[in-house]
Motif scaffolding. Structure first.
Motif, short mmCIF file in Angstrom:
data_model
loop_
_atom_site.label_atom_id
_atom_site.label_comp_id
_atom_site.label_asym_id
_atom_site.label_seq_id
_atom_site.Cartn_x
_atom_site.Cartn_y
_atom_site.Cartn_z
N PRO A 151 36.41 50.16 44.60
CA PRO A 151 37.07 49.31 45.49
C PRO A 151 36.69 47.81 45.48
N PRO A 152 37.21 46.74 44.98
CA PRO A 152 36.28 45.31 44.75
C PRO A 152 35.68 44.84 46.03
N ALA A 153 36.26 45.20 47.32
CA ALA A 153 35.16 44.72 48.40
C ALA A 153 34.06 45.22 48.32
N LEU B 281 31.83 45.25 46.02
CA LEU B 281 30.84 44.45 45.25
C LEU B 281 30.52 43.27 46.10
N SER B 282 30.98 43.03 47.10
CA SER B 282 30.50 41.60 48.06
C SER B 282 29.53 41.96 48.94
N PHE C 155 41.71 43.90 47.77
CA PHE C 155 40.27 44.07 47.75
C PHE C 155 39.77 45.62 47.90
N SER D 44 42.64 35.93 44.08
CA SER D 44 41.88 36.63 45.25
C SER D 44 40.95 37.46 44.66
N ALA E 98 30.79 37.69 43.61
CA ALA E 98 29.75 38.72 43.73
C ALA E 98 28.88 39.03 42.46
N MET F 281 38.53 34.69 51.00
CA MET F 281 38.84 34.71 49.74
C MET F 281 40.15 35.34 49.24
N LEU F 282 41.05 35.92 50.13
CA LEU F 282 42.31 36.32 49.84
C LEU F 282 43.29 35.21 49.67
N LEU G 290 35.95 38.61 53.82
CA LEU G 290 36.72 38.53 52.61
C LEU G 290 37.97 38.20 52.68
N ARG G 291 38.65 38.90 53.85
CA ARG G 291 40.21 38.54 54.13
C ARG G 291 40.45 37.18 54.43
N ALA G 292 39.31 36.59 55.45
CA ALA G 292 39.56 35.33 55.75
C ALA G 292 39.11 34.20 54.86
N LEU H 150 36.69 36.96 44.42
CA LEU H 150 35.89 37.90 45.03
C LEU H 150 34.84 38.35 44.00
N VAL I 227 41.75 48.36 46.92
CA VAL I 227 42.28 49.29 46.00
C VAL I 227 41.52 49.85 44.83
N PRO I 228 41.11 51.00 44.46
CA PRO I 228 40.14 51.27 43.22
C PRO I 228 41.25 50.68 42.14
N PRO J 98 44.39 37.06 58.45
CA PRO J 98 43.66 37.95 59.47
C PRO J 98 44.59 38.35 60.58
#
Lengths: 326, 326
Positions: B309-311, B313-314, A306, A127, A135, B325-326, B321-323, A131, A308-309, A98
């Motif tokens: 973009p995967p993000a 979905l959540s 997370f 990662s 989900a 799951m990454l 997510l960054r804190a 995710l 990027v398509p 972060p």
């Protein structure tokens, strides 16, 4: 027109990036930039420039791939270079992501660049799989197993012990624990139950092997919480049997669906890698391709995997992807 | 504010969607729409409306989940409803995806909606993993193994044979072939070497079992190219032992990196599913969430899992997510 790539830093990862770019006909390697004396750096063919020359390449590089280390290089390097280039790194200190994101985002937004941090496999592909799986199966539990593979951090920690000449540490998943997870048993596993640590050590002649073994096995954070084996070997055995950098592991999620959670599901993403740095480099190169596509859509600021398509990672067109891979 | 969801069609998949929505606190189920008499449809609690009423819900539904079949329902239903709603389907006739995409895209763009086709696991999560793996390891080979699981299409094909009362067909991956791929042997595998087909059949009393078995084993496209076993069972055995709809499989890619391709890597994505329709529904629900986030960013037209973009979905924020799951 091909996307022009620069490599900043030329250790194992930088070499892996150079190799990976040979399989990417849409990406063109402009050169390797090094803080060492360029005449001492031997690439697989890419031109080598001194890091000082980098600013002359601002208009000649679309994405600069930063191949420094996470401990000291990247926390400074990525935000600094994001002021001048679109950049991508493989920052892997999970707890500090972060903070790193914030620094890089500020630099990239202010200068109108795009950046992507923490590309690779963990963080990175692992990662993404955490995710996706969480989900899809919100009622469930995550497991990550690493190995069998060389941990550079643990190998370095052993090398710092007095009397140690060289060391290689393998992180080994406990197969029995892995099988219980795969069966959907949802076990509660302690650190010790998930991984073993195998250490191969070359000691100085006459060193106190008992003391070295004791120091390794009781080292806090690194080894104390694990079942650790220590095997002393010769320098020749080290070179012959432990020169490679394999790694891998599995991300699993077990979860339930149904009106009463009566159906169980197991999702596993598994990597078995002969070369950790070359695979990491291959992931980075795919994300470098994606990053410049996003930049051409006028996106700026810091991204992660997370954001990027997935289609952007491929050299194929959206039409080809739908026809061949969907 | 929660995202409002409608379900169109209420078979196994629609039921799975209703269940999956119970685990998505940010999504709200408005109702189930059916072409049957609504009084005959029993849900797990969702209100049921006649399909005719759907147009009264244009302002009350953010994403309409289409739970029809790919053979005849979806090719008409998805483009038609994309004129009035943001829609998502699980169209799974791989060969016809480009055609379906085009029809849905035209309808969605013209009416200012967003649509996503072919969500699920194959097409869906398996497709994504094919894309990721081939982008990371351009020098390599793909393998998809399905099962052990019930194939509805193959079960239906057996049921159409004269003298057959009921049938269940399991697609079974050949473990030996799977292990060879996992070891990175890059084998060339024929259709027969990859999968077996296990058939359980309830026959009419007095039916010619030899003929039925012969008709199954020689059926072109479905069984002729496979090693197929046929086991005749009673109606009671069918109900007791073959009522579930398990499925799954593995997408693998083996590839090489290094200056001379000297390092081998294996990527495997594996699903073991107790309930095929409920897992498919869970994927669709995650993509329904993502789809409305994309719509709020003013995107329109037809998308696939490759474009999301995967993000998105959540239910977690990008920061979380960054804190975590990454």
């Amino acid at each position: 027109m091909s996307t022009k790539i620069g490599i900043y830093g030329y250790g194992n990862l930088g070499k892996g990036v150079e190799c990976a770019l040979k399989n990417a006909p849409d990406l063109e390697l402009v050169g390797v930039f090094t803080r060492r004396d360029p005449s001492t750096v031997k690439t697989y063919g890419a031109p080598v420039y001194a890091a000082d020359e980098l600013m002359n390449f601002k208009k000649k590089i679309h994405v600069l791939i930063l191949c420094g280390g996470s401990a000291t290089d990247l926390p400074k390097m990525t935000p600094e270079l994001a002021k001048h280039f679109n950049v991508i790194d493989s920052f892997d200190t999970h707890a500090k992501i972060p903070e790193h994101f914030k620094a890089v985002h500020t630099a990239a937004v202010e200068s109108g660049h795009i950046a992507l941090i923490s590309a690779g496999w963990d963080p990175g592909m692992f990662s993404l799989n955490r995710l996706f799986a969480s989900a899809i199966l919100p009622e469930g539990q995550d497991y990550t197993f690493w190995g069998r593979g060389v941990s550079q951090g643990h190998s370095d920690a052993i090398r710092r012990i007095e009397g140690v000449v060289d060391a290689r540490q393998y992180t080994v998943p406990v197969e029995e624990a892995l099988e219980r997870v795969r069966k959907g048993e949802n076990p509660q596993l302690t650190t010790r139950e998930k991984h073993l640590r195998e250490c191969y050590v070359v000691a100085e002649e006459g060193a106190d092997l008992k003391r070295i073994e004791h120091e390794i096995k009781t080292m806090p954070n690194y080894f104390a919480d694990y079942d650790t084996t220590v095997t002393f070997i010769t320098k020749e055995e080290m070179q012959k049997n432990h020169g490679a950098l394999p790694h891998g592991g599995s991300v699993l999620r077990t979860g339930t669906t149904g009106v009463n959670g009566e159906h169980k599901h197991v999702i596993e993403y598994k990597l078995s890698l002969d070369s950790n740095p070359e695979f990491t480099a291959s992931v980075i190169v795919a994300y470098a391709r994606a990053l410049y596509k996003m930049r051409r859509r006028c996106e700026t600021g810091c991204k992660t995997v997370f954001d990027v398509p997935p289609a952007d990672l491929s050299p194929l067109s959206p039409e080809e992807l739908r026809a061949k891979m969907l």
